[in-house]
Design an enzyme around this catalytic site. Sequence first.
Site, short mmCIF file in Angstrom:
data_model
loop_
_atom_site.label_atom_id
_atom_site.label_comp_id
_atom_site.label_asym_id
_atom_site.label_seq_id
_atom_site.Cartn_x
_atom_site.Cartn_y
_atom_site.Cartn_z
N GLU A 1 33.60 9.43 26.42
CA GLU A 1 34.82 9.83 25.23
C GLU A 1 35.90 9.15 24.99
O GLU A 1 36.26 9.70 24.13
CB GLU A 1 33.98 11.03 24.44
CG GLU A 1 32.34 10.85 24.95
CD GLU A 1 32.12 12.72 24.43
OE1 GLU A 1 32.60 13.57 25.21
OE2 GLU A 1 30.90 12.48 24.19
N HIS B 1 26.08 17.23 18.21
CA HIS B 1 26.81 17.07 19.20
C HIS B 1 28.42 17.94 19.27
O HIS B 1 28.15 19.32 20.53
CB HIS B 1 27.31 15.54 19.29
CG HIS B 1 28.29 15.22 20.25
ND1 HIS B 1 28.79 13.73 20.06
CD2 HIS B 1 28.47 15.30 21.15
CE1 HIS B 1 29.30 13.38 21.44
NE2 HIS B 1 30.00 14.60 22.55
N TYR C 1 42.73 31.11 7.46
CA TYR C 1 42.53 30.54 8.64
C TYR C 1 42.06 28.90 8.75
O TYR C 1 42.58 28.45 9.01
CB TYR C 1 43.32 30.57 9.85
CG TYR C 1 44.67 32.00 9.73
CD1 TYR C 1 45.24 31.24 10.45
CD2 TYR C 1 44.13 32.65 9.24
CE1 TYR C 1 46.93 31.70 10.75
CE2 TYR C 1 45.35 33.70 9.22
CZ TYR C 1 46.38 33.44 9.54
OH TYR C 1 48.16 34.34 9.76
ZN ZN Z 1 31.02 15.19 23.55
#
Ligand code: ZN
Length: 208
Positions: free
Chosen positions: A75, A161, A121
Site C-alpha cells: 500500500e 477496507h 474533536y
Molecule cells: Zn490496507
Amino acid sequence: MTPTHEAPADQIVRVARSLFTRGLTHGSTGNISVRTADGILVTPTGSSLGTVEADELSLVDDRGVHRSGPKPSKEAFLHAAILRARPGAHAVVHTHSTHSAAVSCLNGLDITNALPPLTAYYAMRVGRLPLLPYHAPGDTSLAAHAETTAATRHAMLLSNHGPVVAGASLAAAMDALEELEETAKLFLLLRGLPVNPLTEKQAAALAP
Ligand code: ZN
C-alpha cells in the site's frame, strides 16, 4: 511525550507499537509513512506493526517506487499518492481498525462524508471524510482516487477496507486516525438511536 528531534524511523516504530498494542491494528495489517529528505520511509510488506524495527523500513520515491531497504508495503503507492497531493503533509497512517473498517462496509453511506460530526474533536481533527470505492489489495488504480481526494481532504475511508489519514506530523496523523476510529465506534453504538450531531455551522467553525 514525543521526544524532540526523534529520527523518522524511530517515530514510525514508536507509533507502530502504540497502534498495535492498543488493538488499532492486527496481524500484518496497517502501514505508516514519513516524508524525509531522501524519499518516503514506509513500513515493509508483510510486517507486523507490533514487531517492525527501525532498520527494517523501506524507502520509496514520490511515486511509491522502491528505492532501498526491504520490499515496501503493497500500500506504499497510496501513501505516495496522498503525500504528492498534500505538500504540507509529512506523514500518513493507514489501518484496518475494527470500527472504521466496519463503517466502511455499511450500505447507504454518504460518499462525500461517511461519518457525521458527532463530537467537537472529530470535527477538529478529521472534518469531512470522503468514502473511496472498493479496490482489491495492491490495485494501484486506487492511487488516482486517493490523490484527487487528498488534494482537499487529509482523511479518507476506503470502502470495505479502512481509514487513511495524512498529517503535518506523524503525531497529527495518528491523532486524527484515533479520533476517526473513536467516532466510528460512537456511530455504530448510536445506530438506530435518535442522534444530534453538531450542526453544519458548529462543525464548520472547528474544521481543520
Ligand atoms: Zn490496507
